[in-house]
Design a protein around this motif. Structure first.
Motif, PDB file in Angstrom:
ATOM      1  N   ALA A 191       0.599  -1.400   0.102  1.00 54.44           N
ATOM      2  CA  ALA A 191      -0.096   0.145   0.212  1.00 54.44           C
ATOM      3  C   ALA A 191       0.627   0.991   0.101  1.00 54.44           C
ATOM      4  N   GLN A 192       1.915   1.109   0.966  1.00 54.41           N
ATOM      5  CA  GLN A 192       2.545   2.544   0.624  1.00 54.41           C
ATOM      6  C   GLN A 192       3.616   2.943  -0.848  1.00 54.41           C
ATOM      7  N   ALA A 193       3.411   1.399  -1.578  1.00 54.45           N
ATOM      8  CA  ALA A 193       4.642   2.330  -2.606  1.00 54.45           C
ATOM      9  C   ALA A 193       4.334   2.996  -3.520  1.00 54.45           C
ATOM     10  N   ARG A 230       8.866   1.022 -14.347  1.00 54.64           N
ATOM     11  CA  ARG A 230       8.032   1.137 -13.580  1.00 54.64           C
ATOM     12  C   ARG A 230       8.180   0.030 -12.137  1.00 54.64           C
ATOM     13  N   LEU A 231       8.996   0.323 -11.237  1.00 55.41           N
ATOM     14  CA  LEU A 231       9.133  -0.537 -10.587  1.00 55.41           C
ATOM     15  C   LEU A 231       7.919  -0.354  -9.368  1.00 55.41           C
ATOM     16  N   LEU A 232       7.391  -1.743  -9.013  1.00 58.57           N
ATOM     17  CA  LEU A 232       5.991  -1.688  -8.140  1.00 58.57           C
ATOM     18  C   LEU A 232       6.395  -2.610  -7.178  1.00 58.57           C
ATOM     19  N   ASP A 233       6.495  -2.119  -5.644  1.00 60.05           N
ATOM     20  CA  ASP A 233       5.923  -3.367  -4.848  1.00 60.05           C
ATOM     21  C   ASP A 233       5.020  -3.852  -4.453  1.00 60.05           C
ATOM     22  N   TYR A 234       5.198  -5.787  -4.235  1.00 59.27           N
ATOM     23  CA  TYR A 234       4.351  -6.496  -3.919  1.00 59.27           C
ATOM     24  C   TYR A 234       4.824  -7.138  -2.856  1.00 59.27           C
ATOM     25  N   GLU A 235       3.860  -7.880  -1.476  1.00 57.45           N
ATOM     26  CA  GLU A 235       3.965  -8.807  -0.945  1.00 57.45           C
ATOM     27  C   GLU A 235       3.578  -9.881  -1.120  1.00 57.45           C
TER      28      GLU A 235
END
Length: 137
Positions: free
Chosen positions: A59-61, A74-79
């Motif tokens: 959410a904060q990324a 574009r680098l998007l963060d996932y868990e």
């Protein structure tokens, strides 16, 4: 079972109930160069885990834009959350550069998504094993 152990067991069961995705966690094999064809041949990957998971964006990324060659990426963060009891093949640990492929999901846009591992969290009091990843598209 003491109070904490019972609490963690309930939390781990509840977290697994949220794991509606199916993933493959793997380490790409070493590439080789074929002199006859002039092509790079991918190596055989080492599958570290295949099974249920929960894949969700962090959410904060906000994502960052990076240059890769002459292209903006574009680098998007996932868990990626795996069951707490997940075991890897003997002697193996998750490492940056490993990859997670989404095989199935209730979100029809996710199957085929490949994520790159950036780190893994470990904790004896966690409800799931969380792996930090990024989408590099």
């Amino acid at each position: 079972m003491n109070g904490l152990a019972a609490f963690l067991a309930r939390g781990r069961t509840a977290h697994e109930d949220l794991m509606s995705d199916r993933v493959r966690l793997f380490r790409p094999g070493a590439e080789t160069f074929d002199r006859e064809t002039g092509a790079t041949v991918p190596g055989v990957p080492l599958v570290l885990y295949e099974g249920m998971a929960r894949v969700r964006p962090v959410a904060q990324a906000s994502g960052t834009e990076e240059q890769a060659g002459e292209r903006e990426v574009r680098l998007l963060d996932y868990e990626v959350a795996l069951p707490f009891a997940t075991e890897l093949p003997a002697g193996e640990r998750v490492a940056p550069g490993d990859q997670v492929e989404v095989l199935a999901s209730q979100d029809p846009r996710m199957p085929g998504l490949t994520l790159w591992v950036t780190g893994a969290e470990v904790s004896g009091t966690a409800s799931a094993w969380r792996i930090r990843t990024e989408d590099r598209t």
